[in-house]
Design an enzyme around this catalytic site. Structure first.
Site, PDB file in Angstrom:
ATOM      1  N   ALA A 147       1.234  -4.759  16.031  1.00 60.79           N
ATOM      2  CA  ALA A 147       1.837  -4.036  17.188  1.00 60.79           C
ATOM      3  C   ALA A 147       1.976  -2.685  16.628  1.00 60.79           C
ATOM      4  CB  ALA A 147       2.957  -4.895  17.306  1.00 60.79           C
ATOM      5  N   LEU A 165       8.720  -7.323  -5.695  1.00 62.23           N
ATOM      6  CA  LEU A 165       8.660  -6.805  -6.965  1.00 62.23           C
ATOM      7  C   LEU A 165       7.588  -7.013  -7.960  1.00 62.23           C
ATOM      8  CD1 LEU A 165      12.573  -7.513  -8.073  1.00 62.23           C
ATOM      9  CD2 LEU A 165      11.623  -5.676  -6.775  1.00 62.23           C
ATOM     10  N   ILE A 191       0.730  -1.148  -0.145  1.00 62.09           N
ATOM     11  CA  ILE A 191       0.051   0.026   0.095  1.00 62.09           C
ATOM     12  C   ILE A 191       0.997   1.072  -0.013  1.00 62.09           C
ATOM     13  CG2 ILE A 191      -1.710   1.204   1.431  1.00 62.09           C
ATOM     14  CD1 ILE A 191      -2.845  -1.268   2.304  1.00 62.09           C
ATOM     15  N   CYS A 251       5.467 -29.829  21.288  1.00 64.93           N
ATOM     16  CA  CYS A 251       4.945 -31.179  20.958  1.00 64.93           C
ATOM     17  C   CYS A 251       3.735 -31.352  20.257  1.00 64.93           C
ATOM     18  CB  CYS A 251       4.572 -31.824  22.459  1.00 64.93           C
ATOM     19  SG  CYS A 251       3.361 -31.218  23.240  1.00 64.93           S
ATOM     20  N   ARG A 284       4.299  -6.541  -7.340  1.00 65.47           N
ATOM     21  CA  ARG A 284       3.349  -5.634  -6.718  1.00 65.47           C
ATOM     22  C   ARG A 284       3.915  -4.400  -6.178  1.00 65.47           C
ATOM     23  NH1 ARG A 284       4.296  -9.478  -3.060  1.00 65.47           N
ATOM     24  NH2 ARG A 284       4.446  -8.880  -0.829  1.00 65.47           N
ATOM     25  N   ASP A 298       1.563  -3.571   8.254  1.00 58.99           N
ATOM     26  CA  ASP A 298       1.155  -5.104   7.875  1.00 58.99           C
ATOM     27  C   ASP A 298       1.256  -5.872   9.329  1.00 58.99           C
ATOM     28  OD1 ASP A 298       3.866  -5.111   8.482  1.00 58.99           O
ATOM     29  OD2 ASP A 298       4.612  -6.228   6.650  1.00 58.99           O
ATOM     30  N   ASN A 299       1.092  -5.316  10.482  1.00 61.52           N
ATOM     31  CA  ASN A 299       1.250  -5.709  11.791  1.00 61.52           C
ATOM     32  C   ASN A 299       0.557  -5.214  12.896  1.00 61.52           C
ATOM     33  OD1 ASN A 299       3.341  -4.629  13.808  1.00 61.52           O
ATOM     34  ND2 ASN A 299       4.124  -4.473  11.668  1.00 61.52           N
TER      35      ASN A 299
END
Length: 536
Positions: A121, A58, A29, A174, A60, A118-119
């Protein structure tokens, strides 16, 4: 440029020339947004991004070329954007927006902030900084063909954190290695595998079942028990890491594949007790693979979606510049046209939530935990920083004494790290006063003690005690009606994964309901457009 070509009104053109904008993120963006801003005539821009350019970008992110791989996204985006408008003044920071260098005073320099992140936090942090600085924030995100843009303004609209979001989960090793049962388990396993083979090796994240572990049952485990104890090993058992084994094979693709997807699977199948109530896995052989398509439900990043969303960000920004923030909308980009043949659905902005623990006048939150099992370090890292989005919290007990639990000054309270909350006489109903100077954010945390939480959670963050008290009643009612006590219908909900450009991260809404159901459930649409909405 639009501002100088007479495309825009004279007042708007003047406002553009003197407007100072912060763009956070220079990826999918962000590249489209910077291009749009300079072509519109904005001349005073600051862009911040921590990432470097990867080959996969590359297809986009069109401000980048092959020769830019490995370089700073922010710096290259600046140079490329200037080719569209050499008169623009762009300052690029190859840095994290969460750095202490970018405090409230830094944010107050801008007329508005535009997010291209994109996150979660970073989104949380920018949200709080804009609230503290009292400047408008335009939030955005994309996922495949879907996209969203919304405007956030203190006291006027809901903030990014007004809507609760499910916590990001960790999983026992596990489960990842031996009995994965959900797609996310496989994703985590693959990330661990990459690190074991090529990245930073972590013994706690090995991906293969431990073939020398005597705690495992059946024939394979018995083989380990029968072997002679080996010196200089933990418990007399020698364990070889995936990295060491792969290096010995010369990273032979066939051997690695057959170990991971044939031999390891056969070993797990030898533990019969694991598969009494589970569907057993099927081993694969490199030389005899089934003819099936590329696996997974991967959401691709699509250039056209990014371009549409970036254009909408600028259009909402122009409304703000002209003093018409009350005309701003939440805009959703759908994959399929609605009955009115529209892909873009505008909705009225939501009012702030009075229960939001970020933007309400007296922010507070209740955390359910066992005070005898949670350490101060866990409180700081997992609860305050990870779950509640703080960066550098100071914490004291609201006990009239001002007992300091956590200090943001390095080394001041290190001796508290391994102590349990109960050692400070923190119990049910105790209140912690938390202050993050960087975010200009104060939060009252109310502790609700519980000996044991559902699903063996370490802690649970709830809005307030009334929600906690209401939950048993809801579960009782559901049981009486023969319904499940699990209030989430996972098959019907759409959840967007965070690792790509995300849309209102983590919020779940129905994606496949018919139009009338969506209209009935969503009452906040604008009077002009009350069409169907896909909210991510």
């Amino acid at each position: 440029m639009a501002a100088s070509l007479g495309v825009l009104e004279e007042k708007t053109s003047k406002n553009i020339l003197f407007c100072k904008i912060l763009v956070v993120g220079a990826g999918g963006i962000g590249c489209e947004l910077l291009k749009n801003l300079v072509l519109t005539g904005f001349q005073d821009l600051v862009v911040i991004d921590l990432d470097t350019i990867d080959v996969s970008n590359l297809n986009r992110q069109f401000l980048f070329r092959k020769e830019h791989v490995g370089k700073s996204k922010a710096q290259v985006a600046k140079a490329s954007a200037l080719t569209f408008n050499p008169n623009a003044k762009i300052v690029a920071h190859h840095d994290s927006i969460m750095s202490p260098d970018y405090g409230v005073d830094f944010f107050r320099k801008f007329d508005m902030v535009m997010n291209a992140l994109d996150n979660r936090a970073a989104r949380n942090h920018v949200n709080r900084m804009c609230l503290a600085a009292d400047i408008p924030l335009i939030e955005s995100g994309t996922a495949g063909y879907l996209g969203q843009v919304t405007v956030i303004k203190k006291s006027l609209t809901e903030c990014y954190e007004c809507q609760p979001k499910p916590p990001q989960k960790t999983f026992p090793g596990c489960t990842i290695r031996n009995t994965p049962s959900e797609p996310i388990h496989c994703v985590v396993w693959a990330k661990h595998l990459f690190n074991q083979l090529f990245g930073e090796e972590d013994p706690d994240q090995d991906v293969s079942p431990d073939t020398e572990d005597p705690e495992l049952t059946a024939e394979a485990g018995q083989t380990a028990l029968d072997q002679k104890e080996k010196a200089n090993t933990a418990g007399g058992i020698e364990r070889k890491s995936t990295r060491a084994w792969a290096m010995e094979t010369g990273y032979n693709a066939k051997k690695i594949f057959n170990k991971l997807f044939r031999d390891d699977i056969k070993y797990l199948l030898s533990m019969e007790t694991l598969w009494k109530k589970r569907r057993p896995p099927v081993p694969l052989d490199f030389d005899n693979l089934p003819h099936t398509a590329m696996a997974g439900n991967i959401i691709p990043a699509i250039a056209t979606t990014n371009a549409i969303i970036a254009a909408l960000i600028v259009m909402e920004g122009l409304k703000i510049l002209n003093g018409k923030i009350e005309e701003c909308k939440q805009i959703y980009l759908n994959r399929q046209p609605n009955p009115r043949k529209k892909l873009l659905i505008p909705c009225a902005l939501d009012k702030p939530s009075p229960k939001c623990y970020v933007c309400s006048s007296k922010p507070e939150v209740t955390v359910v935990l066992n005070t005898g099992k949670i350490t101060i370090k866990t409180l700081e890292d997992k609860i305050l920083k990870s779950a509640l989005g703080m960066v550098a919290p100071d914490v004291e007990i609201d006990d009239g004494k001002g007992t300091i639990l956590i200090s943001s000054e390095e080394g001041e309270t290190e001796e508290n790290n391994d102590k349990f909350l109960s050692e400070f006489h923190i119990g049910n109903g105790s209140i912690l006063k938390c202050d993050d100077f960087l975010q200009s954010y104060e939060l009252k945390v109310i502790i609700a003690h519980a000996d044991k939480l559902e699903e063996d959670k370490e802690f649970d963050v709830v809005g307030d005690l009334s929600e906690l008290q209401a939950k048993p009643q809801e579960e009782k009612s559901a049981d009486q009606n023969g319904a499940t006590t699990d209030h989430q219908d996972e098959e019907d909900d759409l959840m967007v994964v965070e690792d790509i450009d995300v849309v209102k991260t983590g919020t779940k809404r129905k994606a496949d309901q018919d139009i009338e159901e969506i209209k009935a459930k969503r009452t906040k649409t604008s009077s002009e457009e009350n069409d169907d909405i896909v909210v991510l």
